[in-house]
Design an enzyme around this catalytic site. Sequence first.
Site, mmCIF file in Angstrom:
data_model
loop_
_atom_site.group_PDB
_atom_site.id
_atom_site.type_symbol
_atom_site.label_atom_id
_atom_site.label_comp_id
_atom_site.label_asym_id
_atom_site.label_seq_id
_atom_site.Cartn_x
_atom_site.Cartn_y
_atom_site.Cartn_z
ATOM 1 N N ASP A 52 1.774 -2.683 0.097
ATOM 2 C CA ASP A 52 0.640 -2.387 0.983
ATOM 3 C C ASP A 52 -0.395 -3.512 0.944
ATOM 4 O O ASP A 52 -1.057 -3.783 1.940
ATOM 5 C CB ASP A 52 -0.068 -1.087 0.558
ATOM 6 C CG ASP A 52 0.820 0.135 0.604
ATOM 7 O OD1 ASP A 52 1.636 0.235 1.525
ATOM 8 O OD2 ASP A 52 0.680 1.002 -0.294
ATOM 9 N N GLU A 57 9.264 -1.886 0.272
ATOM 10 C CA GLU A 57 8.913 -0.465 0.254
ATOM 11 C C GLU A 57 10.131 0.446 0.388
ATOM 12 O O GLU A 57 10.170 1.524 -0.189
ATOM 13 C CB GLU A 57 7.918 -0.166 1.393
ATOM 14 C CG GLU A 57 7.647 1.322 1.539
ATOM 15 C CD GLU A 57 6.276 1.679 2.049
ATOM 16 O OE1 GLU A 57 5.710 0.893 2.836
ATOM 17 O OE2 GLU A 57 5.772 2.743 1.676
HETATM 18 P P1 2AM Z 1 2.607 3.071 4.674
HETATM 19 O O1 2AM Z 1 2.201 3.408 6.044
HETATM 20 O O2 2AM Z 1 3.482 1.864 4.588
HETATM 21 O O3 2AM Z 1 3.158 4.266 3.913
HETATM 22 C C1 2AM Z 1 -2.689 4.705 4.766
HETATM 23 O O4 2AM Z 1 -3.994 5.029 4.376
HETATM 24 C C2 2AM Z 1 -2.267 3.470 4.003
HETATM 25 O O5 2AM Z 1 -1.891 3.791 2.659
HETATM 26 C C3 2AM Z 1 -1.046 2.829 4.613
HETATM 27 O O6 2AM Z 1 -1.145 1.459 4.395
HETATM 28 C C4 2AM Z 1 0.109 3.454 3.858
HETATM 29 O O7 2AM Z 1 1.264 2.649 3.842
HETATM 30 C C5 2AM Z 1 -0.499 3.565 2.470
HETATM 31 N N1 2AM Z 1 0.071 4.698 1.752
HETATM 32 C C6 2AM Z 1 0.330 5.913 2.243
HETATM 33 N N2 2AM Z 1 0.829 6.741 1.294
HETATM 34 C C7 2AM Z 1 0.900 6.013 0.177
HETATM 35 C C8 2AM Z 1 1.333 6.309 -1.153
HETATM 36 N N3 2AM Z 1 1.783 7.509 -1.508
HETATM 37 N N4 2AM Z 1 1.282 5.317 -2.068
HETATM 38 C C9 2AM Z 1 0.824 4.110 -1.708
HETATM 39 N N5 2AM Z 1 0.403 3.780 -0.478
HETATM 40 C C10 2AM Z 1 0.428 4.712 0.459
HETATM 41 CA CA CA Z 2 2.761 0.424 3.289
#
Ligand code: 2AM
Ligand code: CA
Length: 264
Positions: free
Chosen positions: A215, A70
């Site tokens: 994710d 990521e």
């Molecule tokens: P992260 O915390 O690693 O960013 C939240 O509902 C979930 O969606 C978390 O697993 C988060 O991962 C993921 N997420 C948040 N924003 C995102 C984005 N813009 N694209 C893809 N995944 C996202």
């Molecule tokens: Ca994530």
Amino acid sequence: MAGKWEEIDHYARQWIEEAGRRIRASFTEQLTVETKESRNDLVTNVDRGIEQFLAEQIRRQFPGHHLLGEEGFGDELAVLDGIVWVIDPIDGTMNFVHQQRHFAVSIGIFEDGIGQLGYVYDVVFGELYSAQKGRGLFFNGKPLDRLQPVAVAESVIAVNATWLMENRRLDHRPLVRLAKAARGTRSYGSAALELAYVAAGRLDAYISPRLSPWDFAGGMILIQEAGGIVTNLDGKPLDLLSRNSVLAAKPGVHEEILQRYLQH
Ligand code: 2AM
Ligand code: CA
């Protein structure tokens, strides 16, 4: 002699444990929080530090393997040939920053696109969900039962409240009907943990319109090994090289959600 996957599994567990120790130790240190794509898309020095640590270990021990991550320490991959580690150092960064709980380290390891090893580690609870292809799902080293079919009416479904309101990603109305028909809804704010909960049978389904490969990579392998089903919202297989919508569920409820709520 231990096989190739046993060796990889051995190191993956060691590095995940060390990542967990470092993340827990960070709670007493000053956190640097920045935003990425939007003001609610957070990243911290800890996310970056942990991904860098994992990337260095993987490259040193397994120089022929590839890495998707990521936070930018991975490779730019156009194909999934060979062994690919898909890692999220902290999934649920907002929870990490605001709550100091309900986040996870997530790793999925694939060979030629086929999921071989999956891990989701709840760092604060000290709970490791793991799976190796063909061997089933384990929770802190203990085997878990295979998932049995269930109906929407008896299901607890994880979906973020955002997707039950008018939004720019999907038509919320079918999901509102689904939420009304289900026994209950939940939202935990970490896709990796929510997928691990589906694998362990604590949730019956999880829905998200837009996740990145890191994710869902680890959780997808857990669910497949537990006898659950992971597709996009059109019922198609997930693509590890792009963003996907995700419908992960026990058998029965996966089909029911697709046919009665998502197909137009
Ligand atoms: P992260 O915390 O690693 O960013 C939240 O509902 C979930 O969606 C978390 O697993 C988060 O991962 C993921 N997420 C948040 N924003 C995102 C984005 N813009 N694209 C893809 N995944 C996202
Ligand atoms: Ca994530």
